[in-house]
Design a protein around this motif. Structure first.
Motif, PDB file in Angstrom:
ATOM      1  N   VAL A 122       0.838  -1.203   0.000  1.00 22.14           N
ATOM      2  CA  VAL A 122       0.000   0.000   0.000  1.00 22.14           C
ATOM      3  C   VAL A 122       0.872   1.253   0.000  1.00 22.14           C
ATOM      4  CG1 VAL A 122      -1.870   1.244   1.157  1.00 22.14           C
ATOM      5  CG2 VAL A 122      -1.840  -1.252   1.168  1.00 22.14           C
ATOM      6  N   MET A 123       2.015   1.218   0.690  1.00 22.04           N
ATOM      7  CA  MET A 123       2.922   2.358   0.637  1.00 22.04           C
ATOM      8  C   MET A 123       3.493   2.532  -0.765  1.00 22.04           C
ATOM      9  SD  MET A 123       4.856   2.677   4.286  1.00 22.04           S
ATOM     10  CE  MET A 123       5.406   0.989   4.456  1.00 22.04           C
ATOM     11  N   GLN A 124       3.751   1.407  -1.431  1.00 25.44           N
ATOM     12  CA  GLN A 124       4.187   1.474  -2.817  1.00 25.44           C
ATOM     13  C   GLN A 124       3.090   2.098  -3.686  1.00 25.44           C
ATOM     14  OE1 GLN A 124       5.435  -2.340  -4.305  1.00 25.44           O
ATOM     15  NE2 GLN A 124       5.615  -1.605  -6.409  1.00 25.44           N
ATOM     16  N   LEU A 125       1.833   1.713  -3.425  1.00 23.14           N
ATOM     17  CA  LEU A 125       0.705   2.299  -4.139  1.00 23.14           C
ATOM     18  C   LEU A 125       0.618   3.804  -3.878  1.00 23.14           C
ATOM     19  CD1 LEU A 125      -2.027   2.236  -5.672  1.00 23.14           C
ATOM     20  CD2 LEU A 125      -3.099   1.527  -3.510  1.00 23.14           C
ATOM     21  N   ALA A 126       0.790   4.204  -2.625  1.00 18.10           N
ATOM     22  CA  ALA A 126       0.713   5.628  -2.286  1.00 18.10           C
ATOM     23  C   ALA A 126       1.783   6.422  -3.031  1.00 18.10           C
ATOM     24  CB  ALA A 126       0.859   5.814  -0.780  1.00 18.10           C
ATOM     25  N   GLN A 127       3.005   5.884  -3.085  1.00 16.15           N
ATOM     26  CA  GLN A 127       4.057   6.589  -3.813  1.00 16.15           C
ATOM     27  C   GLN A 127       3.748   6.626  -5.303  1.00 16.15           C
ATOM     28  OE1 GLN A 127       6.667   8.359  -2.448  1.00 16.15           O
ATOM     29  NE2 GLN A 127       6.727   9.098  -4.572  1.00 16.15           N
ATOM     30  N   GLY A 128       3.175   5.534  -5.826  1.00 16.82           N
ATOM     31  CA  GLY A 128       2.783   5.526  -7.230  1.00 16.82           C
ATOM     32  C   GLY A 128       1.742   6.582  -7.538  1.00 16.82           C
ATOM     33  N   ILE A 129       0.810   6.774  -6.618  1.00 13.10           N
ATOM     34  CA  ILE A 129      -0.217   7.800  -6.797  1.00 13.10           C
ATOM     35  C   ILE A 129       0.415   9.192  -6.768  1.00 13.10           C
ATOM     36  CG2 ILE A 129      -2.186   8.892  -5.652  1.00 13.10           C
ATOM     37  CD1 ILE A 129      -3.085   6.028  -4.882  1.00 13.10           C
ATOM     38  N   ILE A 130       1.365   9.408  -5.866  1.00 13.80           N
ATOM     39  CA  ILE A 130       2.053  10.692  -5.810  1.00 13.80           C
ATOM     40  C   ILE A 130       2.784  10.972  -7.118  1.00 13.80           C
ATOM     41  CG2 ILE A 130       4.004  11.895  -4.727  1.00 13.80           C
ATOM     42  CD1 ILE A 130       3.146  10.610  -2.081  1.00 13.80           C
ATOM     43  N   ASP A 131       3.425   9.948  -7.676  1.00 17.98           N
ATOM     44  CA  ASP A 131       4.183  10.110  -8.918  1.00 17.98           C
ATOM     45  C   ASP A 131       3.286  10.234 -10.145  1.00 17.98           C
ATOM     46  OD1 ASP A 131       6.584   9.910  -7.538  1.00 17.98           O
ATOM     47  OD2 ASP A 131       6.786   7.752  -7.890  1.00 17.98           O
ATOM     48  N   THR A 152       0.270  14.344   2.817  1.00 16.28           N
ATOM     49  CA  THR A 152       0.840  14.468   4.160  1.00 16.28           C
ATOM     50  C   THR A 152       1.030  13.089   4.756  1.00 16.28           C
ATOM     51  OG1 THR A 152      -0.247  16.597   4.501  1.00 16.28           O
ATOM     52  CG2 THR A 152       0.520  15.439   6.466  1.00 16.28           C
ATOM     53  N   TYR A 153       2.262  12.764   5.081  1.00 13.42           N
ATOM     54  CA  TYR A 153       2.615  11.454   5.638  1.00 13.42           C
ATOM     55  C   TYR A 153       2.264  11.448   7.131  1.00 13.42           C
ATOM     56  CZ  TYR A 153       5.631   7.287   6.229  1.00 13.42           C
ATOM     57  OH  TYR A 153       6.127   6.031   6.478  1.00 13.42           O
ATOM     58  N   ASN A 205      11.657  10.754   7.048  1.00 12.77           N
ATOM     59  CA  ASN A 205      11.531  11.907   6.156  1.00 12.77           C
ATOM     60  C   ASN A 205      10.125  12.066   5.583  1.00 12.77           C
ATOM     61  OD1 ASN A 205      14.374  13.269   5.393  1.00 12.77           O
ATOM     62  ND2 ASN A 205      14.693  11.118   5.904  1.00 12.77           N
ATOM     63  N   GLY A 206       9.181  11.243   6.068  1.00 13.25           N
ATOM     64  CA  GLY A 206       7.815  11.369   5.584  1.00 13.25           C
ATOM     65  C   GLY A 206       7.652  10.964   4.139  1.00 13.25           C
ATOM     66  N   ARG A 207       8.368   9.904   3.723  1.00 17.95           N
ATOM     67  CA  ARG A 207       8.296   9.416   2.350  1.00 17.95           C
ATOM     68  C   ARG A 207       7.779   7.977   2.358  1.00 17.95           C
ATOM     69  NH1 ARG A 207      12.424  12.506  -0.233  1.00 17.95           N
ATOM     70  NH2 ARG A 207      12.227  14.604   0.636  1.00 17.95           N
ATOM     71  N   TYR A 208       6.924   7.679   1.401  1.00 18.42           N
ATOM     72  CA  TYR A 208       6.401   6.324   1.279  1.00 18.42           C
ATOM     73  C   TYR A 208       7.426   5.443   0.581  1.00 18.42           C
ATOM     74  CZ  TYR A 208       1.958   8.614   2.279  1.00 18.42           C
ATOM     75  OH  TYR A 208       0.960   9.342   2.863  1.00 18.42           O
ATOM     76  N   CYS A 209       7.531   4.218   1.074  1.00  9.84           N
ATOM     77  CA  CYS A 209       8.435   3.264   0.442  1.00  9.84           C
ATOM     78  C   CYS A 209       7.974   1.871   0.809  1.00  9.84           C
ATOM     79  CB  CYS A 209       9.869   3.483   0.912  1.00  9.84           C
ATOM     80  SG  CYS A 209      11.005   2.330   0.166  1.00  9.84           S
ATOM     81  N   GLY A 210       7.983   0.964  -0.184  1.00 12.50           N
ATOM     82  CA  GLY A 210       7.490  -0.368   0.094  1.00 12.50           C
ATOM     83  C   GLY A 210       8.479  -1.495  -0.085  1.00 12.50           C
TER      84      GLY A 210
END
Length: 287
Positions: A122-131, A152-153, A205-210
């Motif tokens: 899901v964190m990977q999905l969140a980063q994908g949505i941001i990108d 906002t993380y 750092n408030g960054r999503y990573c999966g």
């Protein structure tokens, strides 16, 4: 700056985006990954997210206009993953990784994530949505709304990720494998611990990573809260002889714990340090 590799990949995949957006039952289509960010290189695949009101049929997944070859990676879902090859059949064509997801599944997954429940996928999905960019479809506004939600993380999520990934245990095993002359297992241990370390730093750092593949470009980590010269030192972990690499990794982890102590005081760093510093001495004899 957009690389030339990203620019022509965007052009190649555009007919695929348009085709999916016109299929009945699709809410939105989104370009993701390095092609969306603009930093793709000659090795990069293309990532596409397709958000459905209902499960896609096998026929819909196989009928993509303009694809030279289509491989259904999994039949059961959600999500459903496909590999399309543009320009030429596999393995020579440009591969497009298509993730089909139900809109409601995304909504539910983001609800849980933003409550502070970490999940790598899901964190990977969140980063994908941001990108995501080049969003089209009858309900394209969904993606903009999701981007607003994950912008906002949550601090509770950072705490959960750090507590989980900061539990770096059995550091001593690298020496056991080194003495057994098994560089494969030494490298495996270094990868395991480096992956945990980077997950902690991403959360700090408030960054999503999966997953570890998110770190494919070390110089692009862009983490303000991190030990100094992070990328160079991570490279050194794997480039130097194992004892030197282990010392470098040890220092990076200890320095990261210092940062956690300073910026996330709710985390019991003493407990994390105790786990990390625990040692197992070899048994020399029965005496």
């Amino acid at each position: 700056m957009v690389t030339e590799a990203a620019r022509w990949r965007r052009q190649m995949v555009r007919p695929v985006l348009d085709w999916y957006a016109a299929v009945e039952g699709v809410d939105a289509v989104m370009l993701g990954g390095s092609t969306a960010r603009g930093d793709a290189d000659r090795w990069s695949d293309v990532e596409v997210g397709v958000f459905w009101q209902r499960p896609p049929t096998t026929a819909e997944r196989l009928a993509v206009d303009g694809a030279a070859d289509v491989r259904l990676v999994n039949v059961d879902g959600p999500p459903w993953d496909d590999h399309l090859y543009l320009g030429a059949p596999r393995p020579d064509g440009l591969m497009v990784e298509v993730a089909h997801m139900l809109t409601q599944t995304v909504e539910t997954a983001l609800d849980e994530l933003l409550k502070g429940k970490p999940d790598g996928q899901v964190m990977q999905l969140a980063q994908g949505i941001i990108d995501g960019r080049e969003v089209i479809g009858p309900r394209a506004e969904l993606v903009a709304r999701w981007q607003g939600r994950v912008a906002t993380y949550p601090r509770d999520l950072a705490l959960a990720v750090v507590r989980h990934n900061g539990n770096i245990e059995k550091f001593w095993r690298w020496q056991m494998f080194f003495e057994r002359d098994n560089p494969l297992l030494v490298a495996r241990e270094f990868v395991r611990m480096t992956n945990q370390l980077l997950n902690v730093l991403y959360a700090l750092n408030g960054r999503y990573c999966g997953h570890v593949l998110a770190f494919k470009r070390l110089d692009a980590l862009d983490l303000p809260l991190a030990p100094p010269t992070l990328a160079a030192r991570v490279r050194a972990v794997f480039a130097r002889p194992a004892p030197e690499g282990a010392q470098t990794l040890h220092d990076l982890i200890e320095e990261t714990f210092d940062l956690v102590e300073r910026h996330l005081p709710e985390v019991d760093v003493d407990l994390l340090r105790a786990t990390f510093r625990s040692d197992r001495k070899p048994v020399e004899s029965a005496d």
